[in-house]
Design an enzyme around this catalytic site. Sequence first.
Site: not given
Lengths: 345, 345, 345, 345
Positions: A148-150
């Site tokens: 995921g990005c975060y």
Amino acid sequence: MIKVAIHGASGYTGFELIRLLLKHPEVELVTLTSRKFAGIPISEVFPALRGVCSLVCEDFSENEVGKKADLVFAALPHQASMNAVPSLLDSGAKVIDLSADFRFRDEKTYSEWYQHHSTPELLNEAVYGLPEIYRDKIKKARLVGNPGCYPTSVILAMAPLVKAGIVELESIIADSKSGVSGAGRGLSLTTHFCEVNEGFKAYKVAEHRHTPEMEQELSALAGKPIKISFTPHLVPMTRGILSTVYANLNPGVSVDTVTDVFKEFYEDAPFVRVLGDGVLPNTLYVRGTNFCDIGWKIDNRVNRIVVVSAIDNLTRGASGQAVCNMNLMFGLDETTGLLRTVWQP
Amino acid sequence: MIKVAIHGASGYTGFELIRLLLKHPEVELVTLTSRKFAGIPISEVFPALRGVCSLVCEDFSENEVGKKADLVFAALPHQASMNAVPSLLDSGAKVIDLSADFRFRDEKTYSEWYQHHSTPELLNEAVYGLPEIYRDKIKKARLVGNPGCYPTSVILAMAPLVKAGIVELESIIADSKSGVSGAGRGLSLTTHFCEVNEGFKAYKVAEHRHTPEMEQELSALAGKPIKISFTPHLVPMTRGILSTVYANLNPGVSVDTVTDVFKEFYEDAPFVRVLGDGVLPNTLYVRGTNFCDIGWKIDNRVNRIVVVSAIDNLTRGASGQAVCNMNLMFGLDETTGLLRTVWQP
Amino acid sequence: MIKVAIHGASGYTGFELIRLLLKHPEVELVTLTSRKFAGIPISEVFPALRGVCSLVCEDFSENEVGKKADLVFAALPHQASMNAVPSLLDSGAKVIDLSADFRFRDEKTYSEWYQHHSTPELLNEAVYGLPEIYRDKIKKARLVGNPGCYPTSVILAMAPLVKAGIVELESIIADSKSGVSGAGRGLSLTTHFCEVNEGFKAYKVAEHRHTPEMEQELSALAGKPIKISFTPHLVPMTRGILSTVYANLNPGVSVDTVTDVFKEFYEDAPFVRVLGDGVLPNTLYVRGTNFCDIGWKIDNRVNRIVVVSAIDNLTRGASGQAVCNMNLMFGLDETTGLLRTVWQP
Amino acid sequence: MIKVAIHGASGYTGFELIRLLLKHPEVELVTLTSRKFAGIPISEVFPALRGVCSLVCEDFSENEVGKKADLVFAALPHQASMNAVPSLLDSGAKVIDLSADFRFRDEKTYSEWYQHHSTPELLNEAVYGLPEIYRDKIKKARLVGNPGCYPTSVILAMAPLVKAGIVELESIIADSKSGVSGAGRGLSLTTHFCEVNEGFKAYKVAEHRHTPEMEQELSALAGKPIKISFTPHLVPMTRGILSTVYANLNPGVSVDTVTDVFKEFYEDAPFVRVLGDGVLPNTLYVRGTNFCDIGWKIDNRVNRIVVVSAIDNLTRGASGQAVCNMNLMFGLDETTGLLRTVWQP
């Protein structure tokens, strides 16, 4: 040339994959799919592609997609991905999945935060696609769960410290800020220009689904379970994530130790730029790139370290990292097609 | 490999040149100069370049710069450029000048709108670097005057119609809108975030120096002198120019004629995307590219055509076009290093 | 105190009315309606209103709304408005309609550009709510058709010149640029943050429905039919319209004449700030206000005048102008509750 | 009517004071000063004020300014303020100082973080102008030190919890995000549109001068010294601060307790909107207002509370709060001229 398909190409991560793959010297883009835009040229979906990409979106058919391609990027929503991936694998393709469906090693964690998992047996096989930690496993993988990005921004900020055992594990707080493209191309009041522009807010405080993903990886590095606080925010800009991560330092840890720990951990990582103590990143400087810039500051007054990391959420936080994983899976240099792409202003 | 120097590398067009040249397969970037940042790594001037470009800015010395490089991009303010270019040429390098100093064939026009010209003899030699019009001359040029950002967008919008003689020449009005990077990296209240953000304005109405440049080229195409109205505006965004250009159509000109005229004029132009009647461009779709997108609409009620063109002011409006000119000057394909670079969102 | 209702309060013009009326010293806001949000507090629809406005949205019922209020602002889409207004009037309220349904004196023009008109008899009664032109009629009106945002900015820019007969009537071109709130609060890809941000485009070139509205009023001032070119554009900002309007000057018209014409026309207009020759407006300086700022520049080279006007599309272009009309209809000073509201940055 | 002067009116807090005071029913604005713009109409410095404020900037002369006004707002940089305030007081005016110079009760803290204090004796007299805590003292004050923007948002977020003794005092971390107007109207690359737009960064991590101000007030509420972590960030928007504040909850503290603590603390505070558990603020909803919106979420997994507060940095974080303090100092209702000013979008 690696034959590549993008399954679900009409979202922002789909576009970003196309953008990067068009420039990749070892890739032939053979198929794009989109249920919504089947039969429509991708250059009508994304007019930037006029004259640059002549592919027409095809309807979903996992069997066919998997047969045409050596590698399929699945850029579908979670749950949809879980159902498509087994067929893609069966037809002989390798798969990099950009959804959350193959990021968790523990089926239970997935089902607690998302929903029932329909193919839990694949969770054992799937490799978490963070090259700085799983480079060797990715090289041999048939299925990669792209981070995921975060989590990408937070794990990279904390991994060296956690692995070195120099911070209090129960004190970690990640305060992250993302551009609006992270919310996707779907329509909602949340992404209406006039509701986003000139405003700043937090959302899903203490309940965002990226939390267990960060915890899985930091726990693995620590060798024991870690729970963290995670707060996402929305920034009125299109791209970029900045994560500000706090942790209490163990007694006696010096600035030099911290610097050594970061430098050593990322010694062989071409996409992490370790800025050092007191040098702070800006999402502007990583826009459109696969870099993660990391700086930090030790606050002696409270014996706490503040690590700040910056990535482009669509590139390093999704599609660029996926291309990097593809490079590894096909024996190419990790940076092929990616490194010299910068952007500022 | 072409050895390339950028003389005056610390502004936005300098950065854009570096960005593009780093990815160019036939270029070796050998020297960057900056009076202000001499001795400073360019990656401190533009932190996006950390780990990607290790060059250090050198002080100005035209003789040395010209000796090291096969080609020098002069990215200086006008007047400064005029003084530097002769030495660069004397030392054996070819020169692409991004200022206004070598864009005019008529010394008098230059002196009326700018100032006295110190090397008028070079105006005869210099070629106006708009490949769609001067491709063959550029191939043989030693000195190219790279077009201004606004003129690029306006000339490309009107050239086919003017050359075909199907519009009233005295009726041309160009209403252009530019992102803030066009104002450069210097400091002024005009570029202060809070003075630009959430505001829109016109400036230098009927007196902008890009006017005579448009008139020079459109007059040449028409075979007689043309005067136009030109109004620039400032858009609260970083990059992009959209020009909306109006002209009265000659009697009896049909939609099909207009389409044919555009298609024919840009038949061999890889960087002009002719969108057609009723299809309108958006600066977002050309961001970071060398494309000029052109669409139009005929307003039968008033017998007027409205042509809309979109470019990225830093790429097609400056550095990308300069790289395209370099390609032509060194016998490369016009699109080398430029074509598949797209960006959206 | 004037009892006021807003019929259709959940859009941006609805909010803007609430914002302005809450501060109005002579108004009591008695009813807000919304079909979609019936039963929901308006402070949930617009969280800025928490603690400031305790009204709850009521369902549509023209009879009731009209009975409770001395004045109803109808902030509905066109066509919906046409159907609601007769009942509102019948129940005894005065009505200011913010849609296009009561702006046209000629039923045929309306039906050509919009659709069949269900109550054409009211078109004769309705007054076009531009105070600078119809102040006296507005004072006595029972029904006001509140002007469109673009027409407000274009008519005010051209009215003095057209009325004075000093420009060529067939040469008028209006190039307008609007912030995104003009597109309303509905959901579409057009207003998605990532599709708007950092981009600039034209839309509905030569076919926008505000064109005949401008032509109606300018023709009336000229005393003969005028057709104009009108091009709207979308600016990546929330509020504001800037219109750049071109016209050929009649022979012999001097700068001083133009200045006199503007000053005289707007002598008694508290909401038009005549900036003068060479002084140009910025939407930033009229944000949140009912002002229209007007400057111009005569381009002697081509004998053309360029008039630039700036308004806030939600205030002067809709709700502020509506409040101004209300003031006039109820015998108040035109500026009551409006004048000293400024905003910058 | 209170006669008011603004000493140093040409910055953004100066403008914001003018904006608010023009609408204030009990204020007559008598004098504006500006060293840089002496002799220039304020409407040239801020064109939004054309036709609305006819005052001309006067040169600095503390004696005269103080004599003309009942109250002087000093909107000067710190250090400059320290030197001007004694004369202003001597001439008989009350003073609200918007710099940092009179916010500290302990001269040593000031000199450690800023510089030597030239009038330490006034530190005893000055009242910290946060109405929710010092309302009664402000009413009687001759000199008010108006709080900093970040401290206002952080102190209001934490005050109830700290005072109630339900959080671990050494665990407080404030992660704040501010719009660009907080950096003032001066010129630097930091505020250049193209360097701010589309980027997000942290700055002055662990060393921002607002830290001791927060610590002073939270320590006073706790009854013992507290040190906190504070990280400011820059958001690409003009106005607004969002602070996300973390603290470990003491054992056994329930959601209901937290809610009660907040409700009670702000029971009589017209400008704090307590949103409650799980309801989160957005800077968009407080833009242009004096409100501070506060929401929170308890993260049971880690036994930590996350409090989020939103203010407008120029209004509640500076000039609006100053006007509120003026109201208190002159016996007016705290909300006079301030409450019904909302803004969205």
